[in-house]
Design a protein around this motif. Structure first.
Motif, PDB file in Angstrom:
ATOM      1  N   TYR A 124       0.834  -1.201   0.000  1.00 29.63           N
ATOM      2  CA  TYR A 124       0.000   0.000   0.000  1.00 29.63           C
ATOM      3  C   TYR A 124       0.873   1.256   0.000  1.00 29.63           C
ATOM      4  O   TYR A 124       0.618   2.214  -0.742  1.00 29.63           O
ATOM      5  CB  TYR A 124      -0.928   0.007   1.209  1.00 29.63           C
ATOM      6  CG  TYR A 124      -1.816   1.226   1.271  1.00 29.63           C
ATOM      7  CD1 TYR A 124      -2.984   1.298   0.511  1.00 29.63           C
ATOM      8  CD2 TYR A 124      -1.480   2.314   2.072  1.00 29.63           C
ATOM      9  CE1 TYR A 124      -3.786   2.431   0.545  1.00 29.63           C
ATOM     10  CE2 TYR A 124      -2.273   3.449   2.130  1.00 29.63           C
ATOM     11  CZ  TYR A 124      -3.430   3.499   1.361  1.00 29.63           C
ATOM     12  OH  TYR A 124      -4.215   4.622   1.395  1.00 29.63           O
ATOM     13  N   ALA A 125       1.916   1.237   0.823  1.00 25.70           N
ATOM     14  CA  ALA A 125       2.816   2.397   0.876  1.00 25.70           C
ATOM     15  C   ALA A 125       3.505   2.620  -0.465  1.00 25.70           C
ATOM     16  O   ALA A 125       3.650   3.759  -0.930  1.00 25.70           O
ATOM     17  CB  ALA A 125       3.847   2.203   1.982  1.00 25.70           C
ATOM     18  N   SER A 126       3.923   1.535  -1.119  1.00 26.25           N
ATOM     19  CA  SER A 126       4.630   1.650  -2.397  1.00 26.25           C
ATOM     20  C   SER A 126       3.727   2.186  -3.497  1.00 26.25           C
ATOM     21  O   SER A 126       4.165   2.980  -4.345  1.00 26.25           O
ATOM     22  CB  SER A 126       5.189   0.288  -2.811  1.00 26.25           C
ATOM     23  OG  SER A 126       6.158  -0.168  -1.888  1.00 26.25           O
ATOM     24  N   ALA A 175       0.379   3.678  -3.045  1.00 27.85           N
ATOM     25  CA  ALA A 175      -0.387   4.890  -2.723  1.00 27.85           C
ATOM     26  C   ALA A 175       0.498   6.085  -2.401  1.00 27.85           C
ATOM     27  O   ALA A 175       0.149   7.222  -2.750  1.00 27.85           O
ATOM     28  CB  ALA A 175      -1.322   4.601  -1.546  1.00 27.85           C
ATOM     29  N   TRP A 176       1.638   5.878  -1.768  1.00 29.81           N
ATOM     30  CA  TRP A 176       2.481   6.988  -1.318  1.00 29.81           C
ATOM     31  C   TRP A 176       3.702   7.188  -2.207  1.00 29.81           C
ATOM     32  O   TRP A 176       3.970   8.293  -2.656  1.00 29.81           O
ATOM     33  CB  TRP A 176       2.921   6.774   0.125  1.00 29.81           C
ATOM     34  CG  TRP A 176       1.785   6.730   1.101  1.00 29.81           C
ATOM     35  CD1 TRP A 176       0.505   7.178   0.902  1.00 29.81           C
ATOM     36  CD2 TRP A 176       1.821   6.207   2.434  1.00 29.81           C
ATOM     37  NE1 TRP A 176      -0.258   6.958   2.013  1.00 29.81           N
ATOM     38  CE2 TRP A 176       0.515   6.369   2.994  1.00 29.81           C
ATOM     39  CE3 TRP A 176       2.799   5.624   3.224  1.00 29.81           C
ATOM     40  CZ2 TRP A 176       0.187   5.960   4.276  1.00 29.81           C
ATOM     41  CZ3 TRP A 176       2.480   5.217   4.512  1.00 29.81           C
ATOM     42  CH2 TRP A 176       1.184   5.395   5.024  1.00 29.81           C
ATOM     43  N   LEU A 177       4.460   6.104  -2.437  1.00 34.87           N
ATOM     44  CA  LEU A 177       5.690   6.228  -3.206  1.00 34.87           C
ATOM     45  C   LEU A 177       5.463   6.186  -4.714  1.00 34.87           C
ATOM     46  O   LEU A 177       6.387   6.502  -5.479  1.00 34.87           O
ATOM     47  CB  LEU A 177       6.672   5.118  -2.799  1.00 34.87           C
ATOM     48  CG  LEU A 177       7.068   5.093  -1.314  1.00 34.87           C
ATOM     49  CD1 LEU A 177       8.021   3.942  -1.031  1.00 34.87           C
ATOM     50  CD2 LEU A 177       7.691   6.426  -0.904  1.00 34.87           C
ATOM     51  N   LYS A 178       4.285   5.775  -5.158  1.00 37.50           N
ATOM     52  CA  LYS A 178       3.930   5.750  -6.581  1.00 37.50           C
ATOM     53  C   LYS A 178       4.902   4.907  -7.402  1.00 37.50           C
ATOM     54  O   LYS A 178       5.307   5.284  -8.514  1.00 37.50           O
ATOM     55  CB  LYS A 178       3.892   7.174  -7.150  1.00 37.50           C
ATOM     56  CG  LYS A 178       3.050   8.160  -6.344  1.00 37.50           C
ATOM     57  CD  LYS A 178       1.585   7.815  -6.378  1.00 37.50           C
ATOM     58  CE  LYS A 178       0.760   8.875  -5.642  1.00 37.50           C
ATOM     59  NZ  LYS A 178      -0.685   8.539  -5.604  1.00 37.50           N
TER      60      LYS A 178
END
Length: 312
Positions: free
Chosen positions: A60-62, A64-67
């Motif tokens: 999810y972090a990769s 949603a946040w890190l794109k």
């Protein structure tokens, strides 16, 4: 049709990327072995659930946040059911591999695990061979080694139940790869491997939670007790679980910056390297017949891969 690899950022970057991928794969293998065998944390289902929890959060972090890749939305309830079916088979392959490696050494398991290449035809979906990305989580599980009486000419650490579970897990991995091709290869449902992991990992946690409660009912209390005695166990679990995600991430990046063919060749070599390193570190007994068998297995997989590429 496999998509063409994107331009690389230069040879030094590629070397660093491949080295990181190797380190993550083999590091996860050895750390699992240490936890489940040498350290004595023999709870493979719970450990797998930790891996999938980390994969859920970090995916999810990769996305949603890190794109790292664009977010792909599940298009229908039918597609969600397909992903759930894949997740269930994936869980079985991982748990089966974990259980088998409570009885078999890493080297023997890796040799048996190579046979999944000949159990199914490689179906290229999700931008070429990216469908294999998730296989590395299940390939990289390890467990407790037990010594058994040697039989002349046989594998010194052979265990029948462990061998059966290892074969079952290998077959499940092959089935998962085939299902990925059959269920998710239509033009309107293609998912890249990072997005697939984003949706599969939470479903895997849902499947693994009741299995952990039933088969390893006291694991949480035992983990808390261990943490009070040795706080390093928490660091081990966090690092181990995070590495399980980075195995998939680096595998995806190697495919993106090189090619599916390069990944396949490197993957074959990685299995041989993992066998050698595991024998050197854990010193599990290996007979001359066993070493010849490992070499023939890896050689056979390479020949099979070459014949498949030339036939296309």
């Amino acid at each position: 049709m496999a998509s063409a690899p994107e331009p690389t950022n230069g040879l030094p970057f590629t070397i660093v990327l491949v080295t990181t991928w190797y380190s993550c794969n083999i590091g996860l293998l050895l750390l699992n072995k240490y936890l489940l065998s040498n350290y004595g944390f023999s709870y493979p289902i719970f450990l797998t659930m930790c891996h999938m929890t980390a994969c859920s959060l970090l995916s999810y972090a990769s996305v949603a946040w890190l794109k790292v890749v664009p977010l792909q939305i599940v298009r229908s309830r039918v597609q969600l059911l397909k992903i759930a079916a894949l997740s269930l088979v994936f869980c079985f392959s991982v748990v089966g591999g974990n259980i088998s490696l409570k009885f078999l050494p890493v080297s023997f398991n890796q040799a048996v695990g190579c046979d999944d290449a000949v159990l199914h035809r490689r179906v290229r979906v999700f931008h070429g061979d990216e469908a294999r990305d998730l296989d590395h989580v299940s390939h990289s599980r390890s467990g407790r080694r037990r010594r058994h009486d040697r039989q002349p000419g046989g594998e010194p650490s052979f265990h029948l139940f462990g061998f059966i579970m290892c074969i079952s897990a290998t077959a499940a991995r092959a089935l998962k790869s085939v299902l990925q091709g059959i269920l998710l290869s239509s033009e309107g449902e293609k998912l890249n491997s990072i997005n697939l992991l984003l949706y599969m990992a939470p479903i895997a946690v849902i499947f693994l939670l009741p299995a952990t409660i039933i088969m390893e009912p006291n694991v949480l209390a035992i983990t808390v007790t261990l943490a009070r005695e040795d706080k390093k166990i928490i660091c081990y679990l966090l690092f181990n679980s995070s590495m399980a995600y980075f195995v998939n991430l680096t595998n995806f990046l190697v495919t993106k910056h090189t090619s599916a063919l390069t990944l396949q060749v490197l993957g074959n070599a990685k299995g041989a390297v993992a066998v050698v390193i595991s024998i050197l570190i854990f010193r599990n007994p290996v007979s001359l017949t066993g070493m010849l068998g490992y070499a023939l297995t890896v050689f056979g997989v390479v020949l099979y891969s070459e014949s498949k590429k030339r036939s296309k």
